[in-house]
Scaffold this motif. Structure first.
Motif, PDB file in Angstrom:
ATOM      1  N   LEU A  15       0.839  -1.200   0.000  1.00 10.24           N
ATOM      2  CA  LEU A  15       0.000   0.000   0.000  1.00 10.24           C
ATOM      3  C   LEU A  15       0.875   1.252   0.000  1.00 10.24           C
ATOM      4  O   LEU A  15       0.607   2.227  -0.707  1.00 10.24           O
ATOM      5  N   LYS A  28       2.176   1.794  -3.402  1.00 12.71           N
ATOM      6  CA  LYS A  28       1.140   2.320  -4.296  1.00 12.71           C
ATOM      7  C   LYS A  28       1.037   3.834  -4.116  1.00 12.71           C
ATOM      8  O   LYS A  28       0.977   4.581  -5.090  1.00 12.71           O
ATOM      9  N   PHE A  29       0.997   4.279  -2.865  1.00 10.19           N
ATOM     10  CA  PHE A  29       0.899   5.714  -2.625  1.00 10.19           C
ATOM     11  C   PHE A  29       2.156   6.426  -3.126  1.00 10.19           C
ATOM     12  O   PHE A  29       2.081   7.510  -3.697  1.00 10.19           O
ATOM     13  N   SER A  55       3.886   5.700  -5.569  1.00  2.63           N
ATOM     14  CA  SER A  55       3.937   5.759  -7.032  1.00  2.63           C
ATOM     15  C   SER A  55       3.146   6.944  -7.568  1.00  2.63           C
ATOM     16  O   SER A  55       3.238   7.279  -8.746  1.00  2.63           O
ATOM     17  N   LEU A  56       2.356   7.590  -6.708  1.00  4.02           N
ATOM     18  CA  LEU A  56       1.581   8.752  -7.146  1.00  4.02           C
ATOM     19  C   LEU A  56       2.509   9.953  -7.319  1.00  4.02           C
ATOM     20  O   LEU A  56       3.519  10.059  -6.634  1.00  4.02           O
ATOM     21  N   PRO A  57       2.155  10.853  -8.234  1.00  2.00           N
ATOM     22  CA  PRO A  57       3.039  11.999  -8.480  1.00  2.00           C
ATOM     23  C   PRO A  57       3.100  12.931  -7.273  1.00  2.00           C
ATOM     24  O   PRO A  57       2.069  13.248  -6.677  1.00  2.00           O
ATOM     25  N   GLY A  58       4.306  13.325  -6.894  1.00  2.00           N
ATOM     26  CA  GLY A  58       4.467  14.292  -5.805  1.00  2.00           C
ATOM     27  C   GLY A  58       4.385  13.683  -4.424  1.00  2.00           C
ATOM     28  O   GLY A  58       4.409  14.393  -3.422  1.00  2.00           O
ATOM     29  N   ILE A  59       4.247  12.350  -4.332  1.00  2.00           N
ATOM     30  CA  ILE A  59       4.171  11.685  -3.034  1.00  2.00           C
ATOM     31  C   ILE A  59       5.472  10.913  -2.823  1.00  2.00           C
ATOM     32  O   ILE A  59       5.767   9.979  -3.556  1.00  2.00           O
ATOM     33  N   LEU A  96       0.211   8.374   4.558  1.00  2.00           N
ATOM     34  CA  LEU A  96      -1.093   8.137   3.945  1.00  2.00           C
ATOM     35  C   LEU A  96      -1.557   6.709   4.203  1.00  2.00           C
ATOM     36  O   LEU A  96      -2.718   6.468   4.513  1.00  2.00           O
ATOM     37  N   ARG A 103      -4.948  16.369  -8.800  1.00  2.00           N
ATOM     38  CA  ARG A 103      -3.805  15.838  -9.534  1.00  2.00           C
ATOM     39  C   ARG A 103      -3.708  14.324  -9.354  1.00  2.00           C
ATOM     40  O   ARG A 103      -3.496  13.579 -10.310  1.00  2.00           O
ATOM     41  N   TYR A 108      -4.250  11.358 -12.084  1.00  2.00           N
ATOM     42  CA  TYR A 108      -3.181  10.386 -12.298  1.00  2.00           C
ATOM     43  C   TYR A 108      -3.738   8.964 -12.260  1.00  2.00           C
ATOM     44  O   TYR A 108      -3.416   8.135 -13.123  1.00  2.00           O
TER      45      TYR A 108
END
Lengths: 199, 199
Positions: free
Chosen positions: A11, A14-15, A17-21, A29, B28, B32
């Motif tokens: 998990l 996965k988070f 892999s999000l842009p800006g994270i 998260l 965003r 995505y």
């Protein structure tokens, strides 16, 4: 280093892999999601599935919609002869917030970016050209962002449109309303001077 | 203002409900996720469900685990007589990264915070006390953060532990290794002076 249980690591990944994270934010998260009541976590997961399965591109303007065509293209009162070309769906939102623009849109879903290996074929450019070739379009407003990639994309598309003898315009560059000259950068000031108009 | 399709608005709202994610970032992230291939979006959703359903608190130390007890509590080589009390699961990770600490942990899942209506009963304090009351514990290291709430929580718990005649210690305050005195705040410097040791 894998310290957390595999499903939690997954998990977090996965988070992340999000842009800006980043990794740390992703951990935060993931922990937050674990702390949610069961039904809220499930509803988060289904929100992803639902959005992914129901939202698609409007076949006319490529904006995101869950209907057959989007609300703008389906609106009889909008001027179909004027197409505002933007790079992202969120840019449509910016225009719609202004309630001034009465034409329709075309969403490119990106800008040309050689650095990121994004060429014209990765954008919804051919869809725009075929819209224009069907006739009835009088003006195309290039509203990609005022940066190198946005300018390049606008330039590229305007050349493609030229043979159709359609008016092609670009959003005005200049000082933002309410801002301070003191903080305006030179490039913007130069463009604002070039674009000056009679009062 | 709802401009996007409802299922997309819903996904944006879900992201915006996460800590530290504002409306713009949520948009965003949602865009995505929509841009992901179908199977990746589905695997994101199932990662949430999987983690939520398989991860729970270790019944001994309250750290997150997907097993019966966590890997630290289940490790025969760890010194069960020494308990390091931390506020969050991620703090355990910080200690484990150091590979120095050989005892076990107890995760409080928060700190006392009257401002946020978090009292002792909202934390895993009673679980700690019952662990200690079972005997065999020689030292409890209070490793909550060195701030007001962390200090208060450590103080509160140390008073509860006192009757058990167990050694209660607190992590040392001082100048971080590798840092510069020039940038150390006064409180830290004062604590570093107080905690000075023979060389």
């Amino acid at each position: 280093m894998s310290f957390f249980p595999p499903s939690l690591e997954n998990l977090i990944d996965k988070f992340a892999s999000l842009p800006g994270i980043g990794k740390k934010s992703a951990q935060r998260l993931a922990f937050y999601v674990l702390s949610l009541p069961e039904e809220e976590a499930v509803s988060f997961a289904s929100a992803i599935i639902d959005a992914k399965s129901s939202v698609h591109c409007c076949p006319v303007c490529q904006n995101l919609t869950d209907g057959e065509i989007c609300s703008v293209c389906g609106d009889e009162r909008r001027d179909k002869s004027m197409i505002c070309v933007v790079s992202e769906p969120r840019d449509v939102l910016s225009f719609e917030r202004g309630r001034e623009y009465k034409g329709v849109y075309h969403v490119l879903h990106g800008v040309m970016s050689p650095m990121n290996h994004i060429g014209p074929d990765d954008l919804k450019i051919s869809e725009l050209i075929s819209r224009i070739s069907e006739g009835g379009v009088h003006e195309v407003i290039m509203a990609t962002n005022p940066d190198t990639e946005g300018d390049t994309t606008a330039m590229y598309i305007s050349r493609l449109i030229k043979p159709f003898e359609v008016r092609v315009t670009r959003l005005a560059y200049g000082i933002p309303v309410g801002s301070n000259l003191e903080f305006a950068d030179e490039a913007t000031l130069t463009r604002a001077l070039e674009g000056r108009r009679e009062m």
